[in-house]
Write an enzyme that holds these catalytic residues in place. Structure first.
Site, PDB file in Angstrom:
ATOM      1  N   MET A  90      -1.968   1.680 -12.108  1.00 41.60           N
ATOM      2  CA  MET A  90      -2.770   2.884 -11.945  1.00 41.60           C
ATOM      3  C   MET A  90      -4.271   2.627 -11.813  1.00 41.60           C
ATOM      4  O   MET A  90      -5.074   3.429 -12.280  1.00 41.60           O
ATOM      5  CB  MET A  90      -2.507   3.835 -13.139  1.00 41.60           C
ATOM      6  CG  MET A  90      -1.058   4.201 -13.329  1.00 41.60           C
ATOM      7  SD  MET A  90      -0.342   5.020 -11.881  1.00 41.60           S
ATOM      8  CE  MET A  90      -1.041   6.655 -12.087  1.00 41.60           C
ATOM      9  N   ASN A 107       3.326  -1.643  -2.642  1.00 38.69           N
ATOM     10  CA  ASN A 107       3.136  -0.569  -3.617  1.00 38.69           C
ATOM     11  C   ASN A 107       4.254   0.443  -3.430  1.00 38.69           C
ATOM     12  O   ASN A 107       4.856   0.532  -2.358  1.00 38.69           O
ATOM     13  CB  ASN A 107       1.775   0.114  -3.370  1.00 38.69           C
ATOM     14  CG  ASN A 107       1.496   1.217  -4.385  1.00 38.69           C
ATOM     15  OD1 ASN A 107       1.718   1.026  -5.590  1.00 38.69           O
ATOM     16  ND2 ASN A 107       1.017   2.361  -3.928  1.00 38.69           N
ATOM     17  N   HIS A 109       4.790   4.653  -3.968  1.00 33.97           N
ATOM     18  CA  HIS A 109       4.082   5.899  -4.251  1.00 33.97           C
ATOM     19  C   HIS A 109       5.116   7.023  -4.269  1.00 33.97           C
ATOM     20  O   HIS A 109       5.967   7.096  -3.377  1.00 33.97           O
ATOM     21  CB  HIS A 109       3.017   6.155  -3.177  1.00 33.97           C
ATOM     22  CG  HIS A 109       2.194   7.366  -3.468  1.00 33.97           C
ATOM     23  ND1 HIS A 109       1.226   7.397  -4.471  1.00 33.97           N
ATOM     24  CD2 HIS A 109       2.211   8.612  -2.933  1.00 33.97           C
ATOM     25  CE1 HIS A 109       0.676   8.590  -4.510  1.00 33.97           C
ATOM     26  NE2 HIS A 109       1.261   9.348  -3.593  1.00 33.97           N
ATOM     27  N   THR A 141      -3.108  -1.443   2.014  1.00 37.98           N
ATOM     28  CA  THR A 141      -4.339  -1.655   2.786  1.00 37.98           C
ATOM     29  C   THR A 141      -5.468  -1.031   1.964  1.00 37.98           C
ATOM     30  O   THR A 141      -5.204  -0.314   0.987  1.00 37.98           O
ATOM     31  CB  THR A 141      -4.222  -0.996   4.177  1.00 37.98           C
ATOM     32  OG1 THR A 141      -3.864   0.374   4.002  1.00 37.98           O
ATOM     33  CG2 THR A 141      -3.192  -1.700   5.041  1.00 37.98           C
TER      34      THR A 141
END
Ligand code: GRF
Length: 208
Positions: A90, A107, A109, A141
């Site tokens: 986080m 990642n 999400h 990115t």
């Protein structure tokens, strides 16, 4: 054998799912270290109990974002990873950090990106009246919650759903898609061309 370093901030249920599937399915990979930015990240204890190297790089101990990013990169690089996995991590990472791990930083999400970047995705989806939501695994990115999409899950929104119910339904799919995306990476089955990710076996990149 590909070396995976996982970064967490909390309970680490995605980290657990990746570690478990890696062992059960015999991937050509190993989770060599788990690094947290919060001392109370429950996932650290879980990882240490299973023999993974664990480190705490507490963001509160650093005066600047860059100093934190540098210390984090040093902790990561000590394990010479082929892949760095953000699993409920986080903290926003700076552009230099992201560039350092370009093409080997994933990642997850909890939304169907590019919708609902940032926080409180499930609440915002409910407020928007979405009939379907989901989760996205993507290469990282410098722009927050952007980057080439590897794999998405789609789940329905039912009448009467609250944030908690929706979050649990999406999280259950995260535990399927994140290990699968990491497996594809370590088996060298992902190609990024013009910002789009192709799975070289032609496997479906959406889980419905
Ligand atoms: C997940 O919903 C993930 O998508 C988001 O943070 C949550 C982390 O959960 N980025 P866990 O720590 O993996 O249990």
């Amino acid at each position: 054998m590909k070396r995976i370093v996982i970064l967490i901030s909390g309970r680490g249920s995605n980290m657990e799912a990746i570690h478990r599937r890696c062992a059960e399915e015999g991937w050509p990979a190993q989770v060599v270290a788990v690094i947290a930015n919060r001392p109370l990240a429950g996932g650290l204890t879980w990882a240490a109990e299973r023999g993974m190297a664990t480190h705490l790089v507490d963001h509160k101990s650093f005066d600047t974002r860059d100093a934190f990013d540098d210390a984090l990169a040093a902790a990561i690089d000590a394990h010479t990873p082929d892949l760095v996995v953000l699993a409920g991590f986080m903290r926003v990472l700076g552009a230099a950090f992201v560039r350092r791990y370009a093409g080997r930083l994933l990642n997850i999400h909890p939304s169907l990106l590019p919708a609902f970047t940032g926080m409180h995705t499930h609440r915002r989806a409910l407020e928007a009246g979405c009939k379907a939501v989901g989760a996205t695994v993507h290469f990282v990115t410098p722009e927050l919650d952007h980057g080439p999409i590897v794999l998405q899950s789609v789940v329905p929104v039912f009448p009467g759903d609250d944030e908690q119910a929706l979050s649990a339904r999406v999280l259950a799919t995260e535990h399927t898609i994140y290990p699968l995306a990491v497996r594809w990476f370590v088996e060298d089955k992902l190609r990024v061309e013009d910002g789009l990710v192709r799975q070289t076996d032609g496997a479906s990149q959406v889980l419905m």
